[in-house]
Enzyme design. Structure first.
Site, PDB file in Angstrom:
ATOM      1  N   HIS A  12       0.926   5.260   1.089  1.00  0.00           N
ATOM      2  CA  HIS A  12       0.305   6.311   1.910  1.00  0.00           C
ATOM      3  C   HIS A  12       0.291   7.617   1.111  1.00  0.00           C
ATOM      4  O   HIS A  12       1.327   8.019   0.559  1.00  0.00           O
ATOM      5  CB  HIS A  12       1.131   6.554   3.170  1.00  0.00           C
ATOM      6  CG  HIS A  12       1.234   5.388   4.100  1.00  0.00           C
ATOM      7  ND1 HIS A  12       0.463   5.278   5.232  1.00  0.00           N
ATOM      8  CD2 HIS A  12       2.016   4.278   4.070  1.00  0.00           C
ATOM      9  CE1 HIS A  12       0.780   4.161   5.873  1.00  0.00           C
ATOM     10  NE2 HIS A  12       1.723   3.530   5.198  1.00  0.00           N
TER      11      HIS A  12
ATOM     12  N   HIS B 151       0.850  -1.199   0.000  1.00  0.00           N
ATOM     13  CA  HIS B 151       0.000   0.000   0.000  1.00  0.00           C
ATOM     14  C   HIS B 151       0.877   1.237   0.000  1.00  0.00           C
ATOM     15  O   HIS B 151       1.991   1.223   0.516  1.00  0.00           O
ATOM     16  CB  HIS B 151      -0.942   0.010   1.223  1.00  0.00           C
ATOM     17  CG  HIS B 151      -0.219  -0.147   2.513  1.00  0.00           C
ATOM     18  ND1 HIS B 151       0.192  -1.366   2.994  1.00  0.00           N
ATOM     19  CD2 HIS B 151       0.191   0.763   3.430  1.00  0.00           C
ATOM     20  CE1 HIS B 151       0.810  -1.209   4.150  1.00  0.00           C
ATOM     21  NE2 HIS B 151       0.837   0.071   4.439  1.00  0.00           N
TER      22      HIS B 151
HETATM   23  P1  5GP Z   1       2.234   0.410   7.209  1.00  0.00           P
HETATM   24  O1  5GP Z   1       2.881   0.569   8.549  1.00  0.00           O
HETATM   25  O2  5GP Z   1       2.064  -1.065   6.916  1.00  0.00           O
HETATM   26  O3  5GP Z   1       2.882   1.161   6.114  1.00  0.00           O
HETATM   27  O4  5GP Z   1       0.835   1.096   7.337  1.00  0.00           O
HETATM   28  C1  5GP Z   1      -0.346   0.467   7.648  1.00  0.00           C
HETATM   29  C2  5GP Z   1      -1.366   1.564   7.753  1.00  0.00           C
HETATM   30  O5  5GP Z   1      -2.628   0.962   7.817  1.00  0.00           O
HETATM   31  C3  5GP Z   1      -1.210   2.429   9.007  1.00  0.00           C
HETATM   32  O6  5GP Z   1      -1.098   3.789   8.632  1.00  0.00           O
HETATM   33  C4  5GP Z   1      -2.467   2.134   9.811  1.00  0.00           C
HETATM   34  O7  5GP Z   1      -2.952   3.273  10.453  1.00  0.00           O
HETATM   35  C5  5GP Z   1      -3.424   1.624   8.760  1.00  0.00           C
HETATM   36  N1  5GP Z   1      -4.352   0.620   9.234  1.00  0.00           N
HETATM   37  C6  5GP Z   1      -4.111  -0.407  10.086  1.00  0.00           C
HETATM   38  N2  5GP Z   1      -5.210  -1.153  10.249  1.00  0.00           N
HETATM   39  C7  5GP Z   1      -6.168  -0.600   9.462  1.00  0.00           C
HETATM   40  C8  5GP Z   1      -7.540  -0.935   9.217  1.00  0.00           C
HETATM   41  O8  5GP Z   1      -8.102  -1.881   9.736  1.00  0.00           O
HETATM   42  N3  5GP Z   1      -8.209  -0.136   8.345  1.00  0.00           N
HETATM   43  C9  5GP Z   1      -7.637   0.935   7.738  1.00  0.00           C
HETATM   44  N4  5GP Z   1      -8.385   1.652   6.905  1.00  0.00           N
HETATM   45  N5  5GP Z   1      -6.355   1.291   7.965  1.00  0.00           N
HETATM   46  C10 5GP Z   1      -5.624   0.533   8.815  1.00  0.00           C
END
Ligand code: 5GP
Length: 141
Positions: free
Chosen positions: A105, A103
């Site tokens: 951001h 994903h």
């Molecule tokens: P990463 O650390 O993997 O780059 O980011 C994961 C992102 O997913 C974080 O910014 C976190 O806030 C978001 N996130 C985690 N769980 C969920 C969820 O259940 N739903 C949504 N919409 N975002 C989530």
């Protein structure tokens, strides 16, 4: 590298098994609001194809992803009256990744306003809903 887990939270969101504030969908990607936003309007752009992150993604997945990231970034800038946009992506725990489905951001930035912490506070559902509505409107215009 650890294998892709088909039951990660974004795989469940993509399958509609758990809710999200979805703002965009096409054949290859979806976008939805981040539940722990680093700024109001923080959006995630997620390819439908399974990969843990950039490192194991198929190049065709990446090629389809970036035009959508651009589209979402342009709409986020308008919807949240941003001065700039942060685009970021983490690969593996050492880099800060917490959800193991690729994903990107997309985070609105305002002059002089620091972003909140990555995976900090949960936002209220009604605020996420209102932000999603603003973004959907900007995507339509
Ligand atoms: P990463 O650390 O993997 O780059 O980011 C994961 C992102 O997913 C974080 O910014 C976190 O806030 C978001 N996130 C985690 N769980 C969920 C969820 O259940 N739903 C949504 N919409 N975002 C989530």
């Amino acid at each position: 590298m650890t294998a892709y887990d088909n039951n990660n939270i974004f795989a469940k969101i993509l399958r509609g098994e758990i809710p999200s504030e979805r703002v965009y969908e096409d054949d290859t990607c979806v976008a939805f609001m981040d539940v722990m936003p680093q700024a109001q309007g923080h959006t995630l752009v997620v390819p439908k194809a399974p990969s843990r992150n950039l490192l194991d993604a198929d190049p065709t997945t990446l090629a389809a992803l970036m035009p959508t990231v651009q589209k979402i970034a342009q709409a986020v800038k308008v919807a949240f009256d941003a001065d700039g946009i942060v685009v970021k992506q983490y690969n593996e725990p050492a880099a800060g990744q917490t959800v193991y489905h690729l994903h990107i951001h997309v985070i609105p930035a305002h002059d002089g306003v620091p972003l909140k912490a990555h995976t900090g506070e949960m936002e209220k559902p009604e605020v996420l809903k209102a932000n999603a509505e603003k973004l959907r409107a900007a995507l339509k215009s």
